[in-house]
Write a protein that holds these residues in place. Structure first.
Motif, PDB file in Angstrom:
ATOM      1  N   ILE A  72      51.640  41.820  24.572  1.00 34.81           N
ATOM      2  CA  ILE A  72      50.414  41.020  24.521  1.00 34.81           C
ATOM      3  C   ILE A  72      49.674  41.236  25.826  1.00 34.81           C
ATOM      4  O   ILE A  72      50.217  41.004  26.911  1.00 34.81           O
ATOM      5  N   ARG A  73      48.456  41.728  25.721  1.00 35.58           N
ATOM      6  CA  ARG A  73      47.584  41.883  26.872  1.00 35.58           C
ATOM      7  C   ARG A  73      46.597  40.724  26.911  1.00 35.58           C
ATOM      8  O   ARG A  73      46.189  40.223  25.867  1.00 35.58           O
ATOM      9  N   HIS A  74      46.230  40.326  28.101  1.00 31.09           N
ATOM     10  CA  HIS A  74      45.259  39.252  28.234  1.00 31.09           C
ATOM     11  C   HIS A  74      43.832  39.788  28.306  1.00 31.09           C
ATOM     12  O   HIS A  74      42.899  39.074  28.662  1.00 31.09           O
ATOM     13  N   TYR A  75      43.677  41.040  28.007  1.00 31.30           N
ATOM     14  CA  TYR A  75      42.340  41.650  27.942  1.00 31.30           C
ATOM     15  C   TYR A  75      42.314  42.610  26.770  1.00 31.30           C
ATOM     16  O   TYR A  75      43.354  43.091  26.321  1.00 31.30           O
ATOM     17  N   LYS A  76      41.126  42.900  26.275  1.00 34.93           N
ATOM     18  CA  LYS A  76      41.008  43.756  25.097  1.00 34.93           C
ATOM     19  C   LYS A  76      40.311  45.081  25.389  1.00 34.93           C
ATOM     20  O   LYS A  76      40.251  45.943  24.527  1.00 34.93           O
ATOM     21  N   THR A  77      39.754  45.241  26.575  1.00 34.24           N
ATOM     22  CA  THR A  77      39.163  46.533  26.953  1.00 34.24           C
ATOM     23  C   THR A  77      39.642  46.890  28.350  1.00 34.24           C
ATOM     24  O   THR A  77      39.984  46.017  29.157  1.00 34.24           O
ATOM     25  N   PHE A  78      39.658  48.171  28.634  1.00 29.63           N
ATOM     26  CA  PHE A  78      40.075  48.646  29.946  1.00 29.63           C
ATOM     27  C   PHE A  78      39.105  48.164  31.026  1.00 29.63           C
ATOM     28  O   PHE A  78      39.507  47.844  32.140  1.00 29.63           O
ATOM     29  N   ALA A  79      37.813  48.093  30.695  1.00 27.20           N
ATOM     30  CA  ALA A  79      36.801  47.622  31.654  1.00 27.20           C
ATOM     31  C   ALA A  79      37.095  46.182  32.060  1.00 27.20           C
ATOM     32  O   ALA A  79      36.932  45.810  33.232  1.00 27.20           O
ATOM     33  N   GLU A  80      37.502  45.372  31.120  1.00 27.32           N
ATOM     34  CA  GLU A  80      37.816  43.970  31.414  1.00 27.32           C
ATOM     35  C   GLU A  80      38.974  43.889  32.399  1.00 27.32           C
ATOM     36  O   GLU A  80      38.965  43.085  33.332  1.00 27.32           O
ATOM     37  N   GLN A  81      39.970  44.735  32.205  1.00 28.80           N
ATOM     38  CA  GLN A  81      41.117  44.740  33.120  1.00 28.80           C
ATOM     39  C   GLN A  81      40.692  45.192  34.520  1.00 28.80           C
ATOM     40  O   GLN A  81      41.148  44.652  35.524  1.00 28.80           O
ATOM     41  N   LEU A  82      39.783  46.161  34.598  1.00 29.54           N
ATOM     42  CA  LEU A  82      39.356  46.703  35.891  1.00 29.54           C
ATOM     43  C   LEU A  82      38.434  45.761  36.655  1.00 29.54           C
ATOM     44  O   LEU A  82      38.575  45.586  37.866  1.00 29.54           O
ATOM     45  N   TYR A  83      37.462  45.173  35.969  1.00 30.97           N
ATOM     46  CA  TYR A  83      36.372  44.471  36.652  1.00 30.97           C
ATOM     47  C   TYR A  83      36.393  42.946  36.525  1.00 30.97           C
ATOM     48  O   TYR A  83      35.769  42.256  37.326  1.00 30.97           O
ATOM     49  N   LYS A  84      37.088  42.418  35.529  1.00 29.17           N
ATOM     50  CA  LYS A  84      37.090  40.972  35.333  1.00 29.17           C
ATOM     51  C   LYS A  84      38.303  40.304  35.969  1.00 29.17           C
ATOM     52  O   LYS A  84      38.183  39.260  36.604  1.00 29.17           O
ATOM     53  N   PHE A  85      39.474  40.928  35.814  1.00 27.13           N
ATOM     54  CA  PHE A  85      40.681  40.315  36.334  1.00 27.13           C
ATOM     55  C   PHE A  85      40.767  40.426  37.859  1.00 27.13           C
ATOM     56  O   PHE A  85      40.394  41.454  38.428  1.00 27.13           O
ATOM     57  N   LYS A  86      41.268  39.376  38.494  1.00 28.41           N
ATOM     58  CA  LYS A  86      41.412  39.350  39.941  1.00 28.41           C
ATOM     59  C   LYS A  86      42.842  39.731  40.325  1.00 28.41           C
ATOM     60  O   LYS A  86      43.791  39.475  39.575  1.00 28.41           O
ATOM     61  N   PRO A  87      43.030  40.332  41.507  1.00 27.88           N
ATOM     62  CA  PRO A  87      44.384  40.672  41.955  1.00 27.88           C
ATOM     63  C   PRO A  87      45.292  39.446  41.952  1.00 27.88           C
ATOM     64  O   PRO A  87      44.897  38.359  42.373  1.00 27.88           O
ATOM     65  N   GLY A  88      46.506  39.636  41.445  1.00 31.25           N
ATOM     66  CA  GLY A  88      47.468  38.545  41.377  1.00 31.25           C
ATOM     67  C   GLY A  88      47.519  37.861  40.035  1.00 31.25           C
ATOM     68  O   GLY A  88      48.492  37.161  39.726  1.00 31.25           O
ATOM     69  N   GLN A  89      46.489  38.059  39.184  1.00 28.85           N
ATOM     70  CA  GLN A  89      46.482  37.430  37.876  1.00 28.85           C
ATOM     71  C   GLN A  89      47.442  38.139  36.922  1.00 28.85           C
ATOM     72  O   GLN A  89      47.615  39.352  36.991  1.00 28.85           O
TER      73      GLN A  89
END
Length: 481
Positions: free
Chosen positions: A159-176
């Motif tokens: 289970i990923r908490h994001y659905k696109t690679f862009a979301e993982q790169l630009y939306k998520f903060k370090p440590g999340q």
């Protein structure tokens, strides 16, 4: 009236200039910077100045299937659309300094760094089971240097908490927390019912958090927390490290395209598994970019690795590794094709993934690229070979015995899934019995000693060379191009 018309013309010209500027920003960065819903930003096939046609190169006539970047003619450079810079030579994003200035999903010409990112986005590198929530069977066989076969049949859930690679790169903060990975062992019988759960976190400047891990052991009938692992640690019972499968983010190393190549064998299979047009040339080859990568930090367990990226999607279909002393360490290959059951519909992952964009459920479609093909790893140091049978059943096993390749867990929570009863849960059907003996193993992957020798030093023990020669004579002759 004349002045009013002139003001109108000036105003229109100004608006046009602003619009052109905005468009140039979008073209440059791949997506406008502000007010972006990163959960809807997905890769689509690039429309470059070069149409998708075959590279005008005849391997039989030329005596080789590859070329260094510096050997390419201008026409070939126009076709391949290569940015030949190292990662450290590319300007960084001002808001995200670890990432390149151009933003995902990137546009041609591609750099080695961008291809490495695309490889991750498709699940061909270190994005576990693609970007989507995933439930599938991993039927693996390992053969040691004595020819002894061990089996590992597991039900894997991501289970990923994001659905696109862009979301993982630009939306998520370090440590999340970025996602979790649940594995239920189905075979061998003595390990059946063992369950492990791992949770992963995003790294960033000054932030590097180990994964959290728990295990349920049938013998103890309870859950135990176990120590987290670093990227260079081997996954228990595997020849792969955590970096190989989960944690080696593209921005953590320096990459450069060193050449282009046509591969005629993917996991030692010359022809596609089904009637897929796919990425194959008329002669059966797959056109690839060849990318050299090196760690940025000293002391890493690898000194370099080289990846072959399928030209049309950037998906990794072959990778070689060298240890910190420069010795040839490991080679892995991933097959591209193979029919799979995807939400009760039979598809070919490459054809589906190449459409780009989002699926009906809102996940990035290119993540489908990870499924359907066989996967082979040969650890040269240990002389251990692992072959993962694809989610694709053969004609002797009905499709109904396999669950969906990708299926969201719905309302089930990790706590509910993390139970020994998980193996009998109707959400996952029983793993079909697969007979796979030592003689069924494909030969060790070809070494292609003549290719890119400037960067590929391959020195092997005499007993390994003898084994390769035997494989060549007994099996690989079937796959010669």
């Amino acid at each position: 009236m004349k002045n009013q018309k002139m003001k109108g013309v000036v105003a229109l010209a100004t608006l046009a200039a602003i619009a052109a500027t905005d468009l140039s920003v979008v073209a440059r960065f791949g997506i406008a910077k502000e007010n972006v819903d990163w959960g809807k930003v997905a890769w689509t096939p690039a429309k470059s100045t070069s149409p998708w046609k075959e590279w005008n190169w005849n391997p039989k006539k030329e005596g080789r299937s590859w070329k260094y970047v510096e050997e390419l003619s201008q026409a070939e450079k126009d076709y391949w659309q290569i940015d030949g810079r190292w990662s450290h030579e590319i300007p960084r994003d001002k808001e995200y300094p670890k990432l390149p200035e151009e933003r995902y999903p990137f546009k041609a010409p591609y750099s080695g760094e961008e291809l490495s990112a695309l490889g991750e986005a498709g699940g061909g590198g270190t994005v576990m089971c693609g970007l989507q929530a995933h439930s599938g069977y991993h039927i693996s066989r390992t053969k040691d240097r004595n020819g002894v076969i061990s089996k590992s049949d597991t039900i894997c859930n991501t289970i990923r908490h994001y659905k696109t690679f862009a979301e993982q790169l630009y939306k998520f903060k370090p440590g999340q927390e970025t996602g979790a990975y649940l594995v239920v062992v189905a075979n061998p019988p003595e390990s059946a019912g063992t369950v492990s759960l791992s949770k992963f976190y995003k790294d960033g400047p000054g932030v590097s958090k180990l994964e959290d891990r728990w295990a349920y052991l049938p013998s103890l009938r309870r859950v135990r927390r176990i120590s987290g692992a670093s990227g260079s640690d081997y996954i228990p019972g595997s020849v792969a490290t955590y970096d190989d499968v989960f944690l080696r983010d593209f921005w953590k190393y320096d990459s450069k395209i060193i050449g282009v190549d046509i591969l005629y064998q993917a996991v030692n299979s010359k022809k596609p598994y089904g009637p897929i047009a796919g990425p194959y040339r008329a002669d059966g080859g797959i056109e690839t970019y060849v990318v050299l990568s090196k760690p940025v930090k000293n002391g890493y367990y690898l000194s370099q690795w080289i990846s072959w990226h399928e030209k049309k999607t950037g998906h990794i279909i072959r990778q070689e590794q060298w240890d910190r002393k420069g010795n040839f360490k490991k080679v892995s290959e991933k097959g591209l094709s193979g029919q799979v059951l995807y939400f009760n519909k039979l598809i070919y992952p490459w054809s589906e993934g190449f459409k780009g964009g989002l699926t009906e459920s809102g996940a990035e479609r290119r993540a489908i690229l990870h499924g359907g093909g066989p996967d082979q790893v040969w650890d040269v140091e240990q002389d251990v070979q692992t072959y993962t049978i694809p989610d694709t059943p053969d004609k002797k096993i009905s499709y109904e015995k396999f669950g969906n390749l990708d299926a969201y867990a719905g309302k089930e929570t990790w706590k509910q899934l993390f139970q020994p009863q998980r193996i009998e849960n109707p959400f996952v059907k029983p793993v079909p019995v697969v007979k796979f003996e030592a003689t069924d193993f494909p030969p060790t992957p070809p070494l292609y000693r003549d290719k890119f020798s400037k960067f590929r030093k391959i020195s092997l023990p005499a007993e390994i060379l003898q084994k390769i020669k035997k494989d060549e004579q007994s099996k690989r002759g079937l796959f010669k191009s």
